[in-house]
Structure formats: C-alpha cells, structure tokens
Design a protein around this motif. Structure first.
Motif, PDB file in Angstrom:
ATOM      1  N   TYR A 191      29.034  27.989  59.323  1.00  0.00           N
ATOM      2  CA  TYR A 191      27.715  28.158  59.271  1.00  0.00           C
ATOM      3  C   TYR A 191      27.036  27.546  60.239  1.00  0.00           C
ATOM      4  O   TYR A 191      26.978  26.263  60.489  1.00  0.00           O
ATOM      5  N   PRO A 192      26.306  28.488  61.294  1.00  0.00           N
ATOM      6  CA  PRO A 192      25.627  27.739  62.425  1.00  0.00           C
ATOM      7  C   PRO A 192      24.723  26.683  62.256  1.00  0.00           C
ATOM      8  O   PRO A 192      24.555  25.913  62.747  1.00  0.00           O
ATOM      9  N   HIS A 193      24.052  26.906  61.059  1.00  0.00           N
ATOM     10  CA  HIS A 193      22.791  26.024  60.925  1.00  0.00           C
ATOM     11  C   HIS A 193      22.947  24.816  60.131  1.00  0.00           C
ATOM     12  O   HIS A 193      22.396  23.943  59.936  1.00  0.00           O
ATOM     13  N   MET A 194      24.392  24.729  59.673  1.00  0.00           N
ATOM     14  CA  MET A 194      24.796  23.322  59.044  1.00  0.00           C
ATOM     15  C   MET A 194      25.571  22.412  60.081  1.00  0.00           C
ATOM     16  O   MET A 194      26.367  22.911  60.950  1.00  0.00           O
ATOM     17  N   ALA A 221      31.320  20.217  53.822  1.00  0.00           N
ATOM     18  CA  ALA A 221      31.280  19.800  52.205  1.00  0.00           C
ATOM     19  C   ALA A 221      30.762  21.498  51.337  1.00  0.00           C
ATOM     20  O   ALA A 221      31.111  21.379  50.135  1.00  0.00           O
ATOM     21  N   PHE A 222      30.643  22.419  51.943  1.00  0.00           N
ATOM     22  CA  PHE A 222      30.010  23.454  51.437  1.00  0.00           C
ATOM     23  C   PHE A 222      31.013  24.113  50.453  1.00  0.00           C
ATOM     24  O   PHE A 222      30.356  24.400  49.115  1.00  0.00           O
ATOM     25  N   ALA A 268      39.468  20.685  52.876  1.00  0.00           N
ATOM     26  CA  ALA A 268      38.602  19.994  52.069  1.00  0.00           C
ATOM     27  C   ALA A 268      38.647  20.593  50.464  1.00  0.00           C
ATOM     28  O   ALA A 268      38.487  19.871  49.700  1.00  0.00           O
ATOM     29  N   ARG A 269      38.757  21.985  50.382  1.00  0.00           N
ATOM     30  CA  ARG A 269      38.593  22.578  49.182  1.00  0.00           C
ATOM     31  C   ARG A 269      40.187  22.192  48.282  1.00  0.00           C
ATOM     32  O   ARG A 269      40.326  22.740  47.149  1.00  0.00           O
ATOM     33  N   SER A 270      40.960  21.882  49.110  1.00  0.00           N
ATOM     34  CA  SER A 270      42.599  21.488  48.326  1.00  0.00           C
ATOM     35  C   SER A 270      42.820  22.880  47.603  1.00  0.00           C
ATOM     36  O   SER A 270      43.217  22.958  46.332  1.00  0.00           O
TER      37      SER A 270
END
Ligand code: ATP
Length: 378
Positions: free
Chosen positions: A95-98, A105-106, A157-159
């Motif tokens: 996501y370019p804006h994050m 984390a998303f 991160a999502r495992s």
C-alpha cells in the motif's frame, strides 16, 4: 502450518487453439500432496499453468473440477480470505500511502488482532527480515529488494498456514536476487511454514525446493527432489529445462554398431543395440550434461570432434561452447582455468579443434520426435 493436497485439479480456459498453440489451455488433472512445513517449487515454461495453479490454491481462481485440502479441511467452497494462506506477488503490491510498519500491520488489523500483539509482531518480523530500520518509510522510499522484503514480511506477520509465492524475486537485479533467495531459504528454515513457490528460474527451483513440480502445457511432467529431477529426468523436456547450462542434446544416427554424429563416429555398446532394438538409419537424441564431457587427446577413438565457438568464465570453471564438426549442434562442456591457461589466450582458442570424450555411464537417450526417454529405462 498445514499440508496442502490437490486431487485431480483442472482449470480449462476458453481460448483459441491453433496448430502451433498448446492443445490445452489452463491446468489438467493435477494431483499432489505437500507435507506440512515443506517448500515446494512449481517450475515450467511460460504458460504451463504455474500461476493458475497457485491462484486456485489461494482461492483467487476457481477450479473447473477437483478438490483442494489445506490440512484436513476441504477448501473448495472456502473464499480466498478465509483460507488462511498468504500470497506474495512479483510486483510487491504494497500500500503506497502506508509506512512499512503500517503495511506489516495491515493484515493483522483486518483480522482484529489486539494492538500490543500487532506492535510486537511487526518488530519481530521486521528484525527477522532486517527491515526494522525502515519501519517509518513509505514504499517509494525503498529499493526493490527492500520492498520485496516488506511484502514477504507482511505475509509472514499474518502467520498463515501456507505461503504462496509467485515469482517473488523476478523484479530484483541478479545480485539482490541471489541474496534474497538465500534469506528466503533461511527464513523458511526458521518459520517452517508450508510454502509453494512459482518460478521459471531453474536455479531458484534447485536451490530452494524440498521438491520440484515440473509442469508443461498444463500437465505434471515430474515431481521429485532437486537431485532426482537433475539426475533422473523423465524426458528430454525436463532434462533440458532443469540445469544450467541445460543438458546437451546431440542428434545421432545409429548405423551398424556406431552412432554417426556429423563427422564423428562413436561405438554403440552392443547391449544397448539389443536392449533398444536399434535399427540402422534410426535417429536418436543423445543427452549428456556439460560436466560429464571431457577433453581428450586428439584422435582418441569414440569421441566427438568439435570446434570451439565461445568461452565464458564461471569463476572456478570455464564454460566452453563448441560446434560438433559436420553439424550445427552446439554443445557445452567445462574446462578448468589451468587448461585454459595452458592453452594460451582464451580468445585464440576460438576456432580451435578439440576431441571430446562422452562417458556412456552418464548418457541419456531420447526419442527425437517425442522426447520420450529410451535410456536409462528407470
Ligand atoms: P508465466 O510463467 O508466463 O507467468 P504460467 O506458467 O504462470 O506462465 P499461467 O499464467 O498459469 O501460466 O497460464 C496458463 C495458461 O492459461 C496460459 O496459456 C494462459 O494464457 C492461460 N490463461 C491464464 N489465465 C487465463 C484467463 N483468465 N483466461 C484465458 N486464458 C488464461
């Protein structure tokens, strides 16, 4: 973590089938089972169905028929976001804006993970991928390699139970690709998540895979460990697709106990003549890898007479490209730096004639029209 089982998966696309085109578009009757925690690589030429298969497993594409299980659960009717798989594409899709931290984390936020767990997990994952110093940056402030690591980190991160990676390194330059490939392997050894990795790069397949699935025109050609695929290819397609340089294929004509190869003649063992029921005039494709061809003294019998056409240093060894005299066939073989040094300037070697011995112990024989392996039988 989980096993992944495919039972007779087919996906047929409607397409124009011309005489030159493949007879099947999509994937056909694919079955295999990946044990929990293994790293499998799908390889094959462009259009063989690698991405389609990965997308079917992810739930982004629907199979025309067949069953998919993740662990014990049939996921045929389960939508993509509930399959607990994480997919990484070659174009990163960050996501370019994050910021990097927000990108990592998303997925967890979407699943309602609590804030302190997310914070801890973002730091852990970022450290394991060595991107912890980049957490406040936006994707456009990162190099291609760093962006790809963030994309991998977001998946880790999502495992998830399963990782699906579609040519994740193909946008990186050669050096970065090598180092990221090594990191990816190390990472898999640490986290041990079942991984399915798509590539058309056979070096990636050989170095990363527990098992390789070779696909061709929608079908499985062979499944095996990298060693099995390299040393025991089922046919000419697999033999020439896996390995760098590819296996040499030398067209020969069998004639009264010998193979005629351009100007060269090589005695054919009589056991082979009877085993393969060779007929005079019969064409065969002899297959042998570069490392099993040896430079022999001139006029050694039963050897190939060749003319050097190219020399490429590989560092510890040198790859020599040579044309078999009396043919247009180019073969690759390896020479030591000592041999090159003794022979003078490598540029002066171009056009030089050499005699090359071909060890029958390492020989494959293929049917020239179908590519079917005739020898060795197993
Ligand atoms: P590449 O290495 O070039 O990415 P691939 O092995 O991943 O190729 P796929 O993208 O899976 O191949 O495509 C397999 C075949 O199915 C190809 O012939 C492709 O043109 C066809 N195909 C894929 N998606 C569709 C679609 N949505 N509609 C029609 N044909 C499709």
């Amino acid at each position: 973590m989980s096993s992944v089982k495919l039972e007779c998966i087919s996906r047929k696309f409607v397409g124009t089938v011309t005489a030159q085109a493949q007879r099947f578009i999509g994937v056909d009757d694919i079955s295999f089972e990946i044990p929990d925690g293994e790293f499998w690589v799908l390889v094959g030429p462009s259009g063989c169905g690698k991405s389609t298969l990965l997308r079917i497993i992810a739930g982004l594409e629907t199979a025309t028929s067949g069953n998919i299980y993740i662990g014990d659960r049939s996921v045929n009717q389960v939508p993509a976001r509930q399959r607990d798989v994480a997919m990484v594409f070659q174009n990163y899709a960050l996501y370019p804006h994050m910021t990097v931290a927000e990108n990592l984390a998303f997925g967890m936020q979407m699943r309602g993970t609590d804030k302190s767990t997310i914070e801890r997990r973002v730091i852990d994952v970022a450290k394991s991928l060595q991107i912890d110093m980049l957490l406040d940056r936006k994707p456009k402030q990162l190099s291609g390699g760093q962006q790809q690591r963030v994309a991998l980190g977001r998946a880790i991160a999502r495992s998830p139970q399963v990782f699906l990676l579609d040519e994740p390194l193909s946008n990186l330059d050669a050096g970065l690709r090598d180092s990221t490939r090594a990191e990816l392997k190390q990472l898999h050894q640490q986290v041990g998540i079942t991984t399915i990795y798509v590539t058309h790069d056979c070096t990636e397949a050989m170095t990363l895979a527990d098992r390789i699935v070779v696909l061709d025109r929608g079908y499985i050609k062979q499944i095996g460990t990298p060693d099995e695929i390299y040393h025991h290819p089922v046919d000419r397609m697999v033999a020439t697709f896996i390995g760098t340089p590819p296996m040499n294929i030398i067209p020969a004509i069998y004639q009264n106990g010998i193979w005629q190869i351009g100007d060269s003649q090589i005695a054919c063992p009589s056991a082979l003549v009877s085993q393969l029921q060779l007929r005079s005039g019969q064409g065969l494709d002899l297959g042998i890898r570069a490392e099993y061809l040896t430079i022999c003294p001139n006029s050694t019998p039963d050897a190939l007479v060749v003319t050097i056409r190219g020399i490429e240093s590989l560092g510890r060894e040198t790859l020599v490209k040579a044309q078999i005299n009396g043919t247009s066939t180019i073969i690759n073989f390896l020479a030591t730096p000592e041999w090159i040094r003794q022979s003078g300037d490598s540029r002066q070697l171009l056009g030089t004639q050499l005699t090359i011995g071909l060890s029958l112990a390492w020989l494959f024989i293929f049917d020239p029209s179908t590519g079917r392996k005739l020898f060795p039988v197993l």
